[in-house]
Design a protein around this motif. Structure first.
Motif, PDB file in Angstrom:
ATOM      1  N   LEU A 159     -10.179  -0.793 -19.075  1.00  0.00           N
ATOM      2  CA  LEU A 159     -11.099  -1.888 -18.768  1.00  0.00           C
ATOM      3  C   LEU A 159     -10.596  -3.167 -19.417  1.00  0.00           C
ATOM      4  CD1 LEU A 159     -14.592  -0.217 -19.392  1.00  0.00           C
ATOM      5  CD2 LEU A 159     -13.770  -1.092 -17.196  1.00  0.00           C
ATOM      6  N   ASP A 160     -10.943  -4.296 -18.830  1.00  0.00           N
ATOM      7  CA  ASP A 160     -10.617  -5.600 -19.416  1.00  0.00           C
ATOM      8  C   ASP A 160     -11.720  -5.970 -20.397  1.00  0.00           C
ATOM      9  OD1 ASP A 160      -9.627  -8.050 -20.071  1.00  0.00           O
ATOM     10  OD2 ASP A 160      -9.722  -8.895 -18.053  1.00  0.00           O
ATOM     11  N   LEU A 161     -11.633  -5.400 -21.566  1.00  0.00           N
ATOM     12  CA  LEU A 161     -12.646  -5.565 -22.603  1.00  0.00           C
ATOM     13  C   LEU A 161     -11.931  -5.747 -23.934  1.00  0.00           C
ATOM     14  CD1 LEU A 161     -15.829  -3.401 -23.146  1.00  0.00           C
ATOM     15  CD2 LEU A 161     -14.184  -3.677 -24.993  1.00  0.00           C
ATOM     16  N   ARG A 162     -12.363  -6.746 -24.693  1.00  0.00           N
ATOM     17  CA  ARG A 162     -11.770  -7.001 -26.002  1.00  0.00           C
ATOM     18  C   ARG A 162     -12.866  -7.043 -27.056  1.00  0.00           C
ATOM     19  NH1 ARG A 162      -9.745  -9.727 -22.127  1.00  0.00           N
ATOM     20  NH2 ARG A 162     -11.189 -11.483 -22.386  1.00  0.00           N
ATOM     21  N   ILE A 163     -12.492  -6.646 -28.276  1.00  0.00           N
ATOM     22  CA  ILE A 163     -13.436  -6.632 -29.388  1.00  0.00           C
ATOM     23  C   ILE A 163     -13.067  -7.732 -30.361  1.00  0.00           C
ATOM     24  CG2 ILE A 163     -14.381  -5.269 -31.291  1.00  0.00           C
ATOM     25  CD1 ILE A 163     -13.636  -2.769 -29.655  1.00  0.00           C
ATOM     26  N   ASN A 164     -14.030  -8.616 -30.666  1.00  0.00           N
ATOM     27  CA  ASN A 164     -13.804  -9.691 -31.621  1.00  0.00           C
ATOM     28  C   ASN A 164     -13.985  -9.187 -33.045  1.00  0.00           C
ATOM     29  OD1 ASN A 164     -13.346 -11.516 -29.554  1.00  0.00           O
ATOM     30  ND2 ASN A 164     -15.474 -12.176 -29.447  1.00  0.00           N
ATOM     31  N   THR A 165     -13.611 -10.019 -33.997  1.00  0.00           N
ATOM     32  CA  THR A 165     -13.725  -9.636 -35.403  1.00  0.00           C
ATOM     33  C   THR A 165     -15.173  -9.573 -35.877  1.00  0.00           C
ATOM     34  OG1 THR A 165     -13.425 -11.960 -36.022  1.00  0.00           O
ATOM     35  CG2 THR A 165     -11.454 -10.560 -35.978  1.00  0.00           C
ATOM     36  N   ASP A 166     -16.106 -10.133 -35.114  1.00  0.00           N
ATOM     37  CA  ASP A 166     -17.521 -10.104 -35.513  1.00  0.00           C
ATOM     38  C   ASP A 166     -18.290  -8.991 -34.800  1.00  0.00           C
ATOM     39  OD1 ASP A 166     -17.441 -11.185 -32.996  1.00  0.00           O
ATOM     40  OD2 ASP A 166     -18.699 -12.927 -33.446  1.00  0.00           O
ATOM     41  N   LEU A 167     -17.570  -7.945 -34.390  1.00  0.00           N
ATOM     42  CA  LEU A 167     -18.170  -6.774 -33.717  1.00  0.00           C
ATOM     43  C   LEU A 167     -18.800  -7.135 -32.377  1.00  0.00           C
ATOM     44  CD1 LEU A 167     -19.929  -4.979 -36.739  1.00  0.00           C
ATOM     45  CD2 LEU A 167     -17.524  -4.887 -36.052  1.00  0.00           C
ATOM     46  N   LYS A 168     -18.295  -8.164 -31.727  1.00  0.00           N
ATOM     47  CA  LYS A 168     -18.776  -8.570 -30.409  1.00  0.00           C
ATOM     48  C   LYS A 168     -17.719  -8.230 -29.357  1.00  0.00           C
ATOM     49  CE  LYS A 168     -22.523 -10.444 -32.111  1.00  0.00           C
ATOM     50  NZ  LYS A 168     -22.692 -11.897 -32.167  1.00  0.00           N
ATOM     51  N   PHE A 169     -18.136  -8.211 -28.083  1.00  0.00           N
ATOM     52  CA  PHE A 169     -17.245  -7.866 -26.987  1.00  0.00           C
ATOM     53  C   PHE A 169     -17.011  -9.077 -26.080  1.00  0.00           C
ATOM     54  CE2 PHE A 169     -19.658  -4.036 -28.097  1.00  0.00           C
ATOM     55  CZ  PHE A 169     -18.624  -3.156 -28.380  1.00  0.00           C
ATOM     56  N   GLU A 170     -15.809  -9.152 -25.531  1.00  0.00           N
ATOM     57  CA  GLU A 170     -15.476 -10.119 -24.493  1.00  0.00           C
ATOM     58  C   GLU A 170     -15.063  -9.350 -23.249  1.00  0.00           C
ATOM     59  OE1 GLU A 170     -12.464 -12.816 -25.692  1.00  0.00           O
ATOM     60  OE2 GLU A 170     -13.645 -13.737 -27.302  1.00  0.00           O
TER      61      GLU A 170
END
Length: 256
Positions: free
Chosen positions: A6-17
């Motif tokens: 999937l085109d999903l990324r995890i940020n350093t603040d535990l959020k998803f893009e």
């Protein structure tokens, strides 16, 4: 992080893009106070945000099919650190009976980054007997069967843990028996950078089996292929998640 399909990324603040072809909600945050009733030390300190979870993630083209099947994909990231002597973990739950299928339902985990232990036991009664601590690394799959009590543990506290999971769309959780026992039958303890276990004395005659995540040829799960991609290739593959009563032979004498 491994290829998750999937085109999903995890940020350093535990959020998803999410990418342009991928849908997903803003994550829900689970806080330390939400899980205290299942901790070894209910007054322990640790990270305020234990984990974030985005339920209902997928490719735009699949949304109608996923809804028709009552199938749902979730993305989860656990914080690093410890809660007192324990690593960051969930409080544990049992999957409630879903109205769409009339039974408790299984869950299919896929570890993306970090390392996990999926702790599971057949029930949360006074004597569940066999309990399992399944160690899983990136690319490993772990299946929790219907009606089993389980929790997920970040077994490498120095880093975050990320994973995806297939579950039923009308999911629900039961906490009563687990909270009555202040958690599952064994508490994970970090000592000298190693994970150990402390029996929960509110249970009787239990024993722990530690093992590595196994292969699931009996569920036709292919190794090292993202479980979302496996759904795309065969939309029927995870019907055992949403219609578990049609697969009773797989749950009889189940071994993680």
């Amino acid at each position: 992080m491994i290829n998750i399909g999937l085109d999903l990324r995890i940020n350093t603040d535990l959020k998803f893009e999410y990418g342009n072809d991928t849908f997903g909600p803003s994550p829900e945050l689970r806080h330390l106070n939400d899980i205290r009733k299942s901790l070894l030390d209910q007054s322990a300190s640790g990270p305020d945000t234990v984990y974030s979870i985005a339920m209902d993630v997928g490719r735009n083209k699949d949304l109608v099919d996923l809804k028709n099947r009552m199938l749902l994909f979730g993305a989860v990231v656990y914080n690093k650190g410890q809660i007192g002597r324990e690593p960051v973990r969930s409080q544990g739950h049992i999957h409630a009976i879903s109205s769409s299928c009339g039974s408790s339902t299984p869950e299919v985990y896929e570890i993306w980054s970090g390392e996990a232990v999926v702790m599971m036991q057949p029930n949360a009664s006074n004597n569940p007997k066999e309990c399992f601590a399944v160690h899983a690394q990136p690319g490993d799959v772990v299946i929790v069967p219907p009606s089993w009590a389980h929790c997920t543990i970040n077994s490498r506290p120095e880093t975050e843990l990320a994973f995806g999971a297939w579950c039923i769309r009308d999911f629900g959780f039961e906490y009563k028996d687990i909270r009555k026992h202040h958690g599952l039958a064994f508490y994970p303890i970090v000592a000298k950078n190693q994970l150990g276990w402390l029996p929960n004395l509110t249970y009787r005659d239990t024993y722990l089996i530690e093992k590595k995540a196994r292969k699931y040829e009996d569920f036709n799960i292919e190794s090292r292929i993202p479980i979302y991609k496996q759904y795309e290739d065969d939309h029927d593959k995870f019907d055992f998640v949403t219609n578990p009563d049609e697969y009773k032979n797989k749950w009889f004498n189940y071994r993680p």
